[in-house]
Motif scaffolding. Structure first.
Motif, PDB file in Angstrom:
ATOM      1  N   ASP A 197      12.501  -1.064  -4.362  1.00  0.00           N
ATOM      2  CA  ASP A 197      12.596  -0.706  -5.778  1.00  0.00           C
ATOM      3  C   ASP A 197      11.845  -1.689  -6.663  1.00  0.00           C
ATOM      4  OD1 ASP A 197      14.024   1.666  -5.482  1.00  0.00           O
ATOM      5  OD2 ASP A 197      15.970   0.649  -5.585  1.00  0.00           O
ATOM      6  N   ASP A 198      11.925  -2.995  -6.338  1.00  0.00           N
ATOM      7  CA  ASP A 198      11.190  -4.010  -7.109  1.00  0.00           C
ATOM      8  C   ASP A 198       9.690  -3.724  -7.085  1.00  0.00           C
ATOM      9  OD1 ASP A 198      13.560  -5.409  -7.602  1.00  0.00           O
ATOM     10  OD2 ASP A 198      13.234  -6.834  -5.953  1.00  0.00           O
ATOM     11  N   VAL A 199       9.171  -3.417  -5.904  1.00  0.00           N
ATOM     12  CA  VAL A 199       7.737  -3.159  -5.755  1.00  0.00           C
ATOM     13  C   VAL A 199       7.361  -1.863  -6.489  1.00  0.00           C
ATOM     14  CG1 VAL A 199       5.876  -2.716  -4.107  1.00  0.00           C
ATOM     15  CG2 VAL A 199       7.589  -4.469  -3.609  1.00  0.00           C
ATOM     16  N   ALA A 200       8.201  -0.841  -6.384  1.00  0.00           N
ATOM     17  CA  ALA A 200       7.934   0.423  -7.089  1.00  0.00           C
ATOM     18  C   ALA A 200       7.874   0.196  -8.601  1.00  0.00           C
ATOM     19  CB  ALA A 200       9.003   1.461  -6.744  1.00  0.00           C
ATOM     20  N   ILE A 201       8.804  -0.567  -9.134  1.00  0.00           N
ATOM     21  CA  ILE A 201       8.832  -0.855 -10.572  1.00  0.00           C
ATOM     22  C   ILE A 201       7.589  -1.651 -10.977  1.00  0.00           C
ATOM     23  CG2 ILE A 201      10.027  -2.196 -12.358  1.00  0.00           C
ATOM     24  CD1 ILE A 201      12.675  -1.315 -10.894  1.00  0.00           C
ATOM     25  N   ALA A 202       7.207  -2.642 -10.172  1.00  0.00           N
ATOM     26  CA  ALA A 202       6.021  -3.446 -10.471  1.00  0.00           C
ATOM     27  C   ALA A 202       4.771  -2.567 -10.505  1.00  0.00           C
ATOM     28  CB  ALA A 202       5.863  -4.557  -9.438  1.00  0.00           C
ATOM     29  N   PRO A 228      -2.101 -12.624  -8.609  1.00  0.00           N
ATOM     30  CA  PRO A 228      -2.169 -11.192  -8.915  1.00  0.00           C
ATOM     31  C   PRO A 228      -1.712 -10.367  -7.714  1.00  0.00           C
ATOM     32  CG  PRO A 228      -4.260 -12.292  -9.383  1.00  0.00           C
ATOM     33  CD  PRO A 228      -3.381 -13.290  -8.734  1.00  0.00           C
ATOM     34  N   LEU A 229      -1.024  -9.311  -7.970  1.00  0.00           N
ATOM     35  CA  LEU A 229      -0.519  -8.368  -6.970  1.00  0.00           C
ATOM     36  C   LEU A 229       0.589  -8.936  -6.084  1.00  0.00           C
ATOM     37  CD1 LEU A 229      -3.819  -6.580  -5.832  1.00  0.00           C
ATOM     38  CD2 LEU A 229      -2.448  -6.222  -7.878  1.00  0.00           C
ATOM     39  N   ALA A 230       1.038 -10.158  -6.343  1.00  0.00           N
ATOM     40  CA  ALA A 230       2.122 -10.737  -5.535  1.00  0.00           C
ATOM     41  C   ALA A 230       3.378  -9.877  -5.612  1.00  0.00           C
ATOM     42  CB  ALA A 230       2.431 -12.163  -5.990  1.00  0.00           C
ATOM     43  N   LYS A 231       3.599  -9.281  -6.776  1.00  0.00           N
ATOM     44  CA  LYS A 231       4.801  -8.450  -6.947  1.00  0.00           C
ATOM     45  C   LYS A 231       4.710  -7.123  -6.197  1.00  0.00           C
ATOM     46  CE  LYS A 231       3.108  -7.278 -11.513  1.00  0.00           C
ATOM     47  NZ  LYS A 231       2.090  -8.173 -11.892  1.00  0.00           N
ATOM     48  N   TRP A 232       3.543  -6.821  -5.617  1.00  0.00           N
ATOM     49  CA  TRP A 232       3.385  -5.631  -4.781  1.00  0.00           C
ATOM     50  C   TRP A 232       3.789  -5.896  -3.339  1.00  0.00           C
ATOM     51  CZ3 TRP A 232      -1.887  -2.808  -5.900  1.00  0.00           C
ATOM     52  CH2 TRP A 232      -1.931  -2.431  -7.249  1.00  0.00           C
ATOM     53  N   GLU A 233       4.045  -7.160  -3.006  1.00  0.00           N
ATOM     54  CA  GLU A 233       4.327  -7.462  -1.602  1.00  0.00           C
ATOM     55  C   GLU A 233       5.633  -8.224  -1.375  1.00  0.00           C
ATOM     56  OE1 GLU A 233       1.541 -10.186   0.247  1.00  0.00           O
ATOM     57  OE2 GLU A 233       0.905 -10.913  -1.717  1.00  0.00           O
ATOM     58  N   ALA A 234       6.412  -8.417  -2.419  1.00  0.00           N
ATOM     59  CA  ALA A 234       7.659  -9.175  -2.265  1.00  0.00           C
ATOM     60  C   ALA A 234       8.788  -8.499  -3.027  1.00  0.00           C
ATOM     61  CB  ALA A 234       7.462 -10.598  -2.773  1.00  0.00           C
ATOM     62  N   GLY A 235       9.981  -8.657  -2.524  1.00  0.00           N
ATOM     63  CA  GLY A 235      11.148  -8.072  -3.167  1.00  0.00           C
ATOM     64  C   GLY A 235      11.589  -6.819  -2.451  1.00  0.00           C
ATOM     65  N   THR A 236      12.463  -6.092  -3.103  1.00  0.00           N
ATOM     66  CA  THR A 236      12.978  -4.850  -2.524  1.00  0.00           C
ATOM     67  C   THR A 236      11.957  -3.730  -2.729  1.00  0.00           C
ATOM     68  OG1 THR A 236      14.022  -4.094  -4.574  1.00  0.00           O
ATOM     69  CG2 THR A 236      15.340  -5.548  -3.125  1.00  0.00           C
ATOM     70  N   PHE A 280       0.797  -1.220   0.000  1.00  0.00           N
ATOM     71  CA  PHE A 280       0.000   0.000   0.000  1.00  0.00           C
ATOM     72  C   PHE A 280       0.833   1.276   0.000  1.00  0.00           C
ATOM     73  CE2 PHE A 280      -2.172  -3.316   2.563  1.00  0.00           C
ATOM     74  CZ  PHE A 280      -3.010  -3.754   1.549  1.00  0.00           C
ATOM     75  N   MET A 281       2.139   1.148  -0.019  1.00  0.00           N
ATOM     76  CA  MET A 281       3.020   2.321  -0.019  1.00  0.00           C
ATOM     77  C   MET A 281       3.036   2.974  -1.402  1.00  0.00           C
ATOM     78  SD  MET A 281       6.196   0.775   2.201  1.00  0.00           S
ATOM     79  CE  MET A 281       7.265   2.187   2.036  1.00  0.00           C
ATOM     80  N   SER A 282       3.113   4.294  -1.419  1.00  0.00           N
ATOM     81  CA  SER A 282       3.194   5.017  -2.687  1.00  0.00           C
ATOM     82  C   SER A 282       4.536   4.723  -3.363  1.00  0.00           C
ATOM     83  CB  SER A 282       3.051   6.521  -2.458  1.00  0.00           C
ATOM     84  OG  SER A 282       4.189   7.030  -1.809  1.00  0.00           O
ATOM     85  N   ASN A 290      12.011   6.008  -1.813  1.00  0.00           N
ATOM     86  CA  ASN A 290      12.684   6.848  -0.820  1.00  0.00           C
ATOM     87  C   ASN A 290      13.045   8.204  -1.418  1.00  0.00           C
ATOM     88  OD1 ASN A 290      13.400   7.245   1.818  1.00  0.00           O
ATOM     89  ND2 ASN A 290      15.458   6.403   1.580  1.00  0.00           N
ATOM     90  N   SER A 291      12.095   8.727  -2.179  1.00  0.00           N
ATOM     91  CA  SER A 291      12.283   9.999  -2.862  1.00  0.00           C
ATOM     92  C   SER A 291      12.458  11.130  -1.860  1.00  0.00           C
ATOM     93  CB  SER A 291      11.055  10.265  -3.738  1.00  0.00           C
ATOM     94  OG  SER A 291      11.095  11.561  -4.245  1.00  0.00           O
TER      95      SER A 291
END
Length: 161
Positions: A107-112, A97-105, A38-40, A46-47
């Motif tokens: 940056d990975d989640v931001a890119i997804a 679906p949405l698994a890539k929003w909750e796993a990884g770094t 749920f993070m922007s 970390n802008s």
């Protein structure tokens, strides 16, 4: 905030962990906070851009998508999880679906998220098509579409940095 107009109850959900009055001067938050799905995007990256109401609206978009896919009540959530467990058992490479929003770094989640929200086609293919079925979920889809358009395709606001 909840508003009851006599016909429907409508509300806005926010955790207020860093709530400030908008007429006060803003201080930078020293660390990233939030629940990964749920993070922007800005927060994930970390802008140095100041946290604003737009980050909160973006988080609301992710909550709406999450509920649309996973279900809003416990029975729907359990049924969804059982369906995912069965698919993962049959196909070890299946990613829900949405698994890539909750796993990884972060940056990975931001890119997804950027990829999933990039345009209408991506948003439909990666998110909306997985919403639960029914009229209530159609309303959530409409809300998600409207939020994505307002946040990511508004030339004055565009959040796809």
């Amino acid at each position: 905030m909840v508003v009851d107009d006599g016909e429907r109850v409508r509300g806005l959900l926010i955790d207020f962990d860093h709530a400030i009055k908008t007429d006060k001067s803003r201080l930078a938050i020293a660390e990233r906070t939030g629940t990964l799905p749920f993070m922007s995007i800005c927060n994930l990256q970390n802008s140095k851009v100041q946290h604003s109401e737009l980050d909160d609206w973006e988080s609301i978009l992710y909550v709406v998508c999450w509920l649309g896919v996973h279900g809003v009540n416990r029975d729907e959530q359990v049924a969804y999880q059982q369906e995912i467990d069965a698919m993962c058992k049959d196909d070890e490479y299946y990613k829900p679906p949405l698994a890539k929003w909750e796993a990884g770094t972060f940056d990975d989640v931001a890119i997804a998220k950027k990829n999933d929200l990039e345009d209408d086609e991506s948003f439909n293919d990666c998110v909306l098509q997985y919403f639960q079925k029914g009229a209530a979920y159609d309303e959530l889809k409409d809300m998600a579409r409207s939020l994505r358009l307002a946040l990511f395709e508004n030339p004055e606001l565009s959040l796809l940095y």
